[in-house]
Design an enzyme around this catalytic site. Sequence first.
Site, PDB file in Angstrom:
ATOM      1  N   HIS A  22       0.933  -1.125   0.066  1.00 59.52           N
ATOM      2  CA  HIS A  22      -0.063   0.022  -0.242  1.00 59.52           C
ATOM      3  C   HIS A  22       0.937   1.221   0.101  1.00 59.52           C
ATOM      4  O   HIS A  22       0.572   2.079  -0.695  1.00 59.52           O
ATOM      5  CB  HIS A  22      -0.966   0.139   1.080  1.00 59.52           C
ATOM      6  CG  HIS A  22      -1.802  -0.886   1.304  1.00 59.52           C
ATOM      7  ND1 HIS A  22      -2.078  -1.814   2.415  1.00 59.52           N
ATOM      8  CD2 HIS A  22      -2.922  -1.562   0.369  1.00 59.52           C
ATOM      9  CE1 HIS A  22      -3.259  -2.657   2.170  1.00 59.52           C
ATOM     10  NE2 HIS A  22      -3.627  -2.385   1.140  1.00 59.52           N
ATOM     11  N   LYS A  29     -17.535  -5.693   7.021  1.00 57.88           N
ATOM     12  CA  LYS A  29     -16.768  -6.677   7.845  1.00 57.88           C
ATOM     13  C   LYS A  29     -16.132  -6.212   8.919  1.00 57.88           C
ATOM     14  O   LYS A  29     -16.764  -5.288   9.587  1.00 57.88           O
ATOM     15  CB  LYS A  29     -15.233  -5.911   6.827  1.00 57.88           C
ATOM     16  CG  LYS A  29     -15.447  -6.454   5.388  1.00 57.88           C
ATOM     17  CD  LYS A  29     -13.853  -6.312   4.678  1.00 57.88           C
ATOM     18  CE  LYS A  29     -13.972  -6.566   3.249  1.00 57.88           C
ATOM     19  NZ  LYS A  29     -12.593  -6.264   2.740  1.00 57.88           N
ATOM     20  N   ARG A  34      -1.766  -6.617  -8.066  1.00 59.88           N
ATOM     21  CA  ARG A  34      -0.814  -7.708  -7.901  1.00 59.88           C
ATOM     22  C   ARG A  34      -0.828  -8.492  -8.912  1.00 59.88           C
ATOM     23  O   ARG A  34       0.185  -9.135  -9.220  1.00 59.88           O
ATOM     24  CB  ARG A  34      -1.221  -8.092  -6.517  1.00 59.88           C
ATOM     25  CG  ARG A  34      -0.998  -7.160  -5.381  1.00 59.88           C
ATOM     26  CD  ARG A  34      -1.517  -7.945  -4.060  1.00 59.88           C
ATOM     27  NE  ARG A  34      -3.007  -8.230  -4.256  1.00 59.88           N
ATOM     28  CZ  ARG A  34      -3.611  -8.474  -3.028  1.00 59.88           C
ATOM     29  NH1 ARG A  34      -3.389  -8.495  -2.091  1.00 59.88           N
ATOM     30  NH2 ARG A  34      -5.160  -8.717  -3.480  1.00 59.88           N
ATOM     31  N   SER A  62      -2.980  -7.542   3.152  1.00 56.01           N
ATOM     32  CA  SER A  62      -3.397  -7.404   4.685  1.00 56.01           C
ATOM     33  C   SER A  62      -3.801  -8.597   5.406  1.00 56.01           C
ATOM     34  O   SER A  62      -3.664  -8.695   6.311  1.00 56.01           O
ATOM     35  CB  SER A  62      -4.742  -6.205   4.777  1.00 56.01           C
ATOM     36  OG  SER A  62      -4.120  -4.960   4.393  1.00 56.01           O
TER      37      SER A  62
END
Length: 159
Positions: free
Chosen positions: A17, A41, A90, A128
């Site tokens: 990040h 979440k 990614r 994460s």
Amino acid sequence: MAIAVYPGSFDPVTLGHQDIIERSSKIMDKVIVGVLKNNSKSPLFSVEERVNMLKSVAGHLPNVEIQAFDGLLVDFVHKCRGDVIVRGLRAITDFEYELQMSQTNRVIAPGVDTIFLTTNLKYSYLSSSIVKEIAMYHGDISAFVHPVIADKITEKMSP
């Protein structure tokens, strides 16, 4: 002035990040890192903690601001007077999801573009979720997050 919004949950903020934030800050006049308050979440860190952690690792960048937001990303972009959404990629699986989201955002907000930055190869595997899983089992996370963030994670995971 070109203003970019880099959104995410950043729970926790990783070196990947940070890399995207730093690279975006060199391309854009201003970068607003939008920390999502996602009620669906259960984050490890509160939105306020995530904002403060991001400020601690990106505070040296004069054209970067950190703000919390909820609701639609395009509404937040408009509120910030943003021109561009920045997203990191990614792998090809990220691209498929991000392309769908960028096309949807473009329909909702035709004046807002999305730019994709490929992740530095040394962070291409990093997420994460992986960091939290390693930390949960008391593994070494120093290669994945800034030392200040590692301390916060260790503190949060301690009984």
